[in-house]
Design an enzyme around this catalytic site. Structure first.
Site, PDB file in Angstrom:
ATOM      1  N   LEU A  19       0.836  -1.207   0.000  1.00 53.99           N
ATOM      2  CA  LEU A  19       0.000   0.000   0.000  1.00 53.99           C
ATOM      3  C   LEU A  19       0.868   1.253   0.000  1.00 53.99           C
ATOM      4  CD1 LEU A  19      -2.671  -1.235   2.569  1.00 53.99           C
ATOM      5  CD2 LEU A  19      -2.718  -1.414   0.076  1.00 53.99           C
ATOM      6  N   ARG A  20       2.155   1.081   0.207  1.00 56.11           N
ATOM      7  CA  ARG A  20       3.181   2.134   0.078  1.00 56.11           C
ATOM      8  C   ARG A  20       3.135   3.181   1.184  1.00 56.11           C
ATOM      9  NH1 ARG A  20       6.567  -0.784  -2.888  1.00 56.11           N
ATOM     10  NH2 ARG A  20       6.128  -0.815  -5.129  1.00 56.11           N
ATOM     11  N   ASP A  77       0.217  -9.714  -5.549  1.00 59.22           N
ATOM     12  CA  ASP A  77       1.579  -9.185  -5.501  1.00 59.22           C
ATOM     13  C   ASP A  77       1.606  -7.715  -5.945  1.00 59.22           C
ATOM     14  OD1 ASP A  77       4.287  -9.211  -5.034  1.00 59.22           O
ATOM     15  OD2 ASP A  77       4.798  -9.953  -7.027  1.00 59.22           O
TER      16      ASP A  77
END
Lengths: 316, 424
Positions: free
Chosen positions: B64-65, B306
Site C-alpha cells: 500500500l506504500r 503481488d
C-alpha cells in the site's frame, strides 16, 4: 512481442539497436555501402557531403575512447556536426534521468543519437521515446549489443573470406558479459555462416547460449580445429575478482590464443579482436602482431561501417 | 443496514454452493443464503441476475506504500483499488518507510485503514528489525497490535542462524513465518530468469537455484523447528516440486503464487518491457505450466495480486534499473478467471484460490458465505470484457504487463461488513 523496433513502416532501418532480427539484405546493404566508403577513408580529402547540416550527438553514459572516436571520425567524414557528451560525468550525477537528458538534447534539434550505456536495453528505451525523425545508433548497451562492432567484424571477415556460406567461425572468451559476441553471433548466423562456435569456460558462458545458434566448446584444442576465423574477446579485469576465474595465468594457458593453438585452425585462418587487447591474457603478442591478425584493418573498416550506418539511417 | 442481493449466482467454494438464489445481509453478517427470511425488509436491494456473488476476495500480498512512499501510492488510492477489484481483506507488506517493525506503526496503519471503511487490512509484521535480517522484532507485541504473521517482504535474510531462530521464536507463539525463497548470493544483481531471453537481451540472470537453494534451507528448518511457514510467490517448476514433496511429508507449509506468474513468462519481456521486471522474475514457459498445475493440484494454495504500484519515472529506465513490480489488486479476479477458463477449472475451485484458501492460510473466518459469516462479498459480471488502461485503474500505479489487454470479468459491487463500498 511488438514489431521490430529497428524498422520503420516500410521495413527500412530506422534505428540500429542490435544485429538480432535484422533481415540479411539490410545487413548486406550496410556492408556494401561501407565498401564504397573504404575508398573515401583512403583518399587525400577524406570527406563527403552526405550528412552536411545534420547534428549527431554522441551520448556516452559509459566511458569509451575508441568507439566514441571512430563514431566521431565517421560523422565528420560525412560532413555532419558532431557533439560529444560524456554524460557519466555530467547530468546523470545531478539526478537527471536518461530520458530527461535525451529530451533536452532532442530539443536542440539532434538528427541522430549515438548511445553507449552500461545497462542492457538503454538504446531501445531511447529509441522508443525519441521523436520519429530522430535515429538512434546503439554504440554498446550493457551485455546486450554492440551492432556496429558486430558489423565491422563481419565486414572484415568478408574482405578476407568473401563466402560466408563456407565458413567455420570460433568466438573465444568471455561470451557471458560480451555485447560484442552477441552482435557477432546474430550477424554471422543471419548472413548464413554454417558453423559458429563459442569457446569458453562454463563460468563465462550464458545459459542456453546454444539457442543463439552456436556450438559450445570448452576446450580450445577441439574448438579451434579447422576454423577459418577466430574472434577473440577482451577479458575484463574485473572478472578476475568475481570468482569466475582463478587467475589470468590459468586463463591464458587454457584460453589464450598462442601461435601453437592458432596452428590448430586452418592454415589461412584470420584472427580478429575488438580491442583494446590484453596481451598475454587472451592473446599472445606474437599472434596479435602476426601475419594472420587483421586487428588493425578492423579499426580502419570500423570507420567505413559507421559511415555506412549513419548515411543509411539519414536516408531512410 | 439490511441488504438483499437478488437472483445472483451464489458461488461459495467452502460450502459447495453454486446456485442462483438470494443473499440476505443484516448488521454486517450474512443472515441467509436462499429464500429471504419472512419479515426481512431490506434497506437496499441489489439485482444480481447474470452476476456471480462470491465471498469477498482475500489477497495475501499488497503493497500500500504507506508510510513513506506516498509518491508511489497512498492508502486512499490503493484501498480504493482493492475494493474496485472485489478485495475485502488484504495483507499489506512491511516494506514501508519506516518498516512495520514497531507496534505503534502497526496500530496507526490499522487505524487509518479502518477509517477508510474499505477492505480489512492485515499487516504482515517485519520478522527482523528494519528487515535487516539481524535482530528479531517484538513479534508478540506486534501480534497484539494487529500483525497477522511475520516476514521479510523481499528483503534477504542471509544469516541462516537468524532465520532458524526467527522460526523457533515465531513457533513459540504459533505465529507463521512468511518467506519468499531466494538465495541472496545466487540472485545478486540479477533481474531476469536465467534462460534464453536473459541470454539474448544480456540481462543479469537469476537462476532457478536461487529459489531452490533457499527453499531447501527453509524446508529443512521448518522440519527442525516445527514452525508454520508460508512460502510467498514461488516461481519455478523445481521449487513447486520441492514444496509438493514437503507437503506430502506433512510439514506445516502453505504456498502462494503471484497472479502475473501463472500467465506470463520470460518471453513477455519482449524488447525490455520494464513492466515485466518483476520479483521473483518471470521464468520459462515450463515453469509457468508447473505453477498452473501446482495451483490446480493444491501444492499452491492461493493466488495473490503481488500488488506493487510504481511511479511512472521509476519504470522509464533501462530494464535492470527500473523498479520491479506490477499493480494487481484490480487484476486479481479477471486473471484468476482467465486461468480457470484456460485450465477448464470450475468457477468455485478457481474462486477458492482467492477467497477461502487465503483466508485459511491467515486463520481468518472469512472467504465464505455461511449463515452468520462476515458480510464481505464480491459481486461480478463474469462475462464483461474490459480493457486494462491507465484511466481504468484506481491504483495510483499504472504499471502492469497487461496494459492494453482485454480481460474478462468485472466487479460490479463490493460489500464489506454489510456495506456496499464499491459500485462498478
Amino acid at each position: 512481442m511488438s514489431n521490430n523496433p529497428q524498422l520503420n513502416r516500410n521495413g527500412q532501418l530506422q534505428h540500429l539497436l542490435t544485429t538480432e532480427g535484422l533481415p540479411a539484405p539490410i545487413l548486406l546493404n550496410i556492408l556494401d555501402t561501407a565498401e564504397s566508403f573504404v575508398g573515401v577513408t583512403e583518399r587525400d580529402v577524406k570527406k563527403v557531403p552526405l550528412l552536411r547540416g545534420k547534428s549527431i550527438f554522441n551520448l556516452f553514459f559509459e566511458p569509451s575512447t575508441r568507439t566514441r572516436t571512430t563514431f566521431e571520425i565517421a560523422a565528420k567524414r560525412l560532413s555532419a556536426d558532431v557533439v560529444n557528451l560524456n554524460i557519466a560525468a555530467s547530468s546523470q550525477s545531478k539526478g537527471e534521468t536518461l530520458l530527461d537528458t535525451v529530451n533536452n538534447l532532442s530539443a536542440m534539434h539532434a538528427d541522430m543519437f549515438v548511445v553507449r550505456h552500461a545497462q542492457s536495453g538503454a538504446a531501445h528505451l531511447i529509441a522508443r521515446h525519441v521523436r520519429p525523425e530522430i535515429h538512434v545508433i546503439n554504440a554498446g548497451d550493457g551485455r546486450h549489443a554492440h551492432p556496429t562492432q558486430g558489423l565491422l567484424d563481419v565486414f572484415t571477415i568478408r574482405r578476407y573470406k568473401p563466402d560466408f556460406r563456407s565458413l567455420r567461425v570460433a568466438i573465444v572468451g568471455d561470451i557471458l558479459h560480451s555485447r560484442v559476441a552477441r552482435s557477432q553471433i546474430h550477424a554471422l548466423t543471419t548472413l548464413g555462416v554454417p558453423e559458429v562456435r563459442v569457446i569458453a569456460p562454463k563460468t563465462l558462458l550464458p545459459t542456453k547460449v546454444e539457442r543463439l545458434g552456436v556450438h559450445v566448446y570448452h576446450d580450445m584444442t577441439k574448438g579451434l580445429k579447422d576454423v577459418d576465423v577466430l574472434m577473440m574477446l577482451r577479458l575484463q579485469n574485473e572478472r578476475m575478482f568475481s570468482a569466475r576465474l582463478p587467475s589470468t595465468e590459468e586463463y591464458f594457458k587454457y584460453y589464450g590464443l598462442t601461435q601453437e593453438k592458432l596452428s590448430l585452425a586452418r592454415q589461412d585462418a584470420i584472427v580478429l579482436h575488438p580491442g583494446p587487447m590484453n596481451r598475454g591474457v587472451e592473446i599472445d603478442s606474437a599472434v596479435a602482431d602476426g601475419g594472420q591478425s587483421v586487428i588493425l584493418p578492423q579499426v580502419t573498416f570500423g570507420i567505413a561501417v559507421r559511415m555506412a550506418v549513419m548515411s543509411i539511417l539519414a536516408g531512410n | 443496514m439490511k441488504l438483499v442481493i437478488r437472483n445472483g449466482r451464489i458461488v461459495d467454494p467452502k460450502n459447495g454452493v453454486d446456485a442462483v438464489t438470494d443473499v440476505s445481509i443484516d448488521a454486517g453478517k450474512v443472515i441467509a443464503v436462499g429464500p429471504i427470511p419472512a419479515g426481512f425488509h431490506a434497506d437496499r436491494e441489489v439485482e444480481a441476475s447474470g452476476l456471480v456473488v462470491s465471498p469477498g476476495l482475500v489477497d495475501l500480498s499488497a503493497r500500500l506504500r504507506e508510510p513513506g512512499f506516498e509518491y508511489k501510492a497512498t492508502l486512499e488510492s490503493e484501498m480504493a483499488a482493492g475494493v474496485a477489484g472485489g478485495i475485502t481483506s488484504l495483507v499489506c507488506l512491511p516494506d514501508t518507510d519506516p518498516v512495520l517493525d514497531e507496534p505503534g506503526l502497526v496500530e496507526m496503519l490499522k487505524h487509518r485503514a479502518r477509517n477508510l471503511h474499505q477492505a480489512r487490512v492485515y499487516p504482515l509484521g517485519a520478522l527482523t528489525r528494519g528487515l535487516k535480517g539481524e535482530w528479531l522484532t517484538e513479534m508478540a507485541e506486534l501480534r497484539d497490535a494487529g500483525c497477522i504473521a511475520f516476514g521479510q517482504s523481499d528483503m534477504p535474510l542471509p544469516n541462516t542462524r537468524v532465520l532458524m531462530q526467527a522460526m523457533q521464536y515465531a513457533s513459540t507463539f504459533g505465529f507463521s513465518v512468511w518467506l519468499r525463497p531466494q538465495d541472496v548470493h545466487l540472485a545478486d544483481g540479477g533481474v531476469a530468469h536465467d534462460g534464453e531471453v536473459a541470454t539474448r537481451l544480456g540481462l543479469p540472470p537469476i537462476s532457478v537455484c536461487a529459489e531452490t537453494v533457499a527453499l531447501s534451507n527453509i524446508i529443512l528448518m521448518a522440519r527442525a523447528t516445527g514452525a508454520r511457514v508460508h512460502l510467498c510467490r514461488v516461481s519455478s517448476a523445481e521449487g513447486t516440486a520441492m514444496i509438493r514433496a514437503a507437503r506430502r511429508e506433512g510439514l506445516p507449509i502453505t504456498c502462494d503464487v503471484a497472479v502475473n506468474h501463472i500467465h506470463l513468462s520470460e518471453m513477455d519481456i519482449g524488447y525490455f518491457d520494464s513492466n515485466c521486471h518483476l520479483v521473483p522474475p518471470l521464468r520459462a514457459l515450463s515453469d509457468r505450466e508447473a505453477l498452473r498445475a501446482g495451483l490446480r493440484d493444491g501444492t499452491i494454495d492461493a493466488i495473490c495480486s503481488d500488488h506493487a504500484p510504481v511511479d511512472e519515472d521509476a519504470k522509464l529506465l533501462p530494464f535492470a534499473e527500473a523498479e520491479a513490480g506490477a499493480v494487481g489488486l484490480e487484476l486479481l479476479l479477471p486473471l484468476t478467471l482467465k486461468w480457470a477458463t484456460e485450465m477448464k477449472i470450475p468457477l468455485a475451485a478457481a474462486l477458492a484460490k482467492i477467497t477461502v484458501e487465503p483466508a485459511r492460510i491467515l486463520g481468518l473466518d472469512a472467504g465464505h458465505l455461511s449463515a452468520g459469516a462476515l458480510a464481505d462479498l464480491c459481486i461480478f459480471d463474469p462475462d464483461q470484457y474490459w480493457t486494462v488502461e491507465a484511466s481504468e485503474l484506481k491504483s495510483q500505479g499504472k504499471n502492469t504487463p497487461f496494459l492494453g489487454m482485454e480481460l474478462k470479468g468485472r466487479v460490479k459491487y463490493t460489500v464489506v461488513d454489510g456495506n456496499i463500498v464499491h459500485e462498478g
